[in-house]
Design an enzyme around this catalytic site. Structure first.
Site, PDB file in Angstrom:
ATOM      1  N   ALA A 228       0.889  -1.133  -0.044  1.00 16.69           N
ATOM      2  CA  ALA A 228       0.095   0.024   0.088  1.00 16.69           C
ATOM      3  C   ALA A 228       0.887   1.270  -0.136  1.00 16.69           C
ATOM      4  O   ALA A 228       2.128   1.270   0.013  1.00 16.69           O
ATOM      5  CB  ALA A 228      -0.938   0.192   1.285  1.00 16.69           C
ATOM      6  N   HIS A 229       0.351   2.466  -0.135  1.00 16.35           N
ATOM      7  CA  HIS A 229       0.807   3.646  -0.033  1.00 16.35           C
ATOM      8  C   HIS A 229       1.662   3.914   0.908  1.00 16.35           C
ATOM      9  O   HIS A 229       1.338   3.653   2.105  1.00 16.35           O
ATOM     10  CB  HIS A 229      -0.030   5.018  -0.523  1.00 16.35           C
ATOM     11  N   ASN A 230       2.991   4.725   0.801  1.00 19.24           N
ATOM     12  CA  ASN A 230       3.824   4.955   1.652  1.00 19.24           C
ATOM     13  C   ASN A 230       4.547   3.822   2.645  1.00 19.24           C
ATOM     14  O   ASN A 230       5.238   4.130   3.497  1.00 19.24           O
ATOM     15  CB  ASN A 230       3.218   6.093   2.686  1.00 19.24           C
TER      16      ASN A 230
END
Length: 353
Positions: A241-243
């Site tokens: 997922a993001h980051n």
């Protein structure tokens, strides 16, 4: 017509720096398991559970460590690490087609994209505005390299890989079919039951010598980039997922799911089906066994597990029933402990009198 690949045992021994026991002129035309190898194939023993197949193997020679070679009468290439030696030799017999340099006539390359003359751009591939494709890169058929994305030297993208915009790929990166790098992260703000989308304005940065499996997805960052370190190995159907940040030389098996903003250290091994909640940190040198759910940060190196191992269905049903009874059993135990304390206190008081 397919060319037959063949090497002598002497050539293979020289390449590995191995001790050869057997005729150096013996020809090897392929690799196979101990059970399946024929008289013109090389095999290896890297796992003790397959030692039972060694004596009966028909292989031309076997990659063995010194201890296993002592009890084997056949030809052998003696090395410290047979599995590593097998990995090194496997590339000699790899029949994966090598793409020719140049841009296929059906490919679409933006006028301001930078594509090195030695790169190969496959049929119907799309290279968008401002993208950079370095020397020796292969972009397979139907791939998309998004605006301002960059692929470092020696990269290899199988057919149907998608890189969104502002994705930076290091050198010698391998990405298998169906992988999507830089898709929008799952970011929404809730206002009175209505979800409002948050623009994902970060990118993805991937280091050198990374491998990404088929249908694996790595989302772009919400603000800063999602980061994948050097030497990371990702199996098929992984969700990052993001980051998320993944440290150098960490490996993940299939179907792992990593939630947003999780940081994973260097030299970790994450087995198949593991899930991690968001906003946690995993230190260097952690091994997480299959199907584990990681719900909090891990601060000490070592092996971690959750869940229950397989057992016969009838036994599992009994265990599940016991688990449902744990709260009631704990309350009853607390009551018994209180009663025992009361009885013991009363006995002590009476004896003093």
């Amino acid at each position: 017509m397919m060319t037959t690949l063949q090497f002598s045992l002497g050539q293979l021994a020289e390449r590995l720096g191995a001790t050869l026991r057997g005729a150096p002129e013996t020809v090897v035309r392929g690799l196979a398991s101990l059970q399946d190898a024929g008289p013109d194939q090389l095999s290896f023993l890297a796992n003790a559970q397959y030692r039972k197949h060694l004596a009966g193997s028909r292989a031309a020679a076997v990659l063995l460590n010194a201890a296993d070679a002592e009890g084997y009468a056949g030809a052998a290439l003696i090395v410290a690490n047979p599995y590593l030696a097998y990995a090194q030799l496997s590339h000699l017999f790899d029949r994966k087609p090598r793409a020719a340099a140049g841009v296929h006539p059906t490919a679409s390359v933006a006028a301001d994209a930078q594509v090195d003359a030695s790169a190969s751009i496959g049929a119907y591939a799309v290279i968008e505005s401002g993208a950079q494709v370095a020397a020796g890169v292969t972009v397979g058929a139907h791939c998309v390299v998004g605006a301002r994305s960059a692929i470092g030297e020696g990269g290899w993208l199988a057919p149907r890989v998608t890189l969104y915009h502002d994705v930076r790929i290091g050198k010698r990166v391998v990405i298998q079919s169906g992988a999507v790098i830089g898709g929008e992260g799952f970011g929404f703000a809730n206002e009175k039951g209505v979800w409002q989308k948050i623009a994902q304005i970060g990118g993805v940065s991937i280091g050198d010598d990374v491998e990404i499996g088929a249908n694996t997805t790595i989302d772009r960052g919400a603000l800063a980039d999602t980061l994948i370190g050097n030497g990371v190995k990702l199996d098929n159907q992984i969700m990052i997922a993001h980051n998320v940040q993944v440290g150098d030389n960490t490996a993940m098996a299939g179907c792992v799911g990593i939630s947003g903003s999780t940081k994973i250290g260097k030299n970790c091994m994450i087995a198949g089906g593991v899930g991690m909640v968001g906003h946690i940190e995993v230190c260097d040198g952690v091994f997480v066994t299959g199907m584990t759910m990681v719900t909090r940060s891990i601060t000490e190196p070592g092996s971690y597990s959750s869940g229950t191992a397989m057992q016969p269905a009838a036994e599992w049903r009994k265990s599940a029933a016991r688990i449902r009874q744990l709260d009631d059993m704990a309350r009853r135990l607390q009551q018994l402990e209180k009663q025992l304390v009361a009885v013991t206190s009363g006995a002590d008081t009476s004896s003093d009198a």
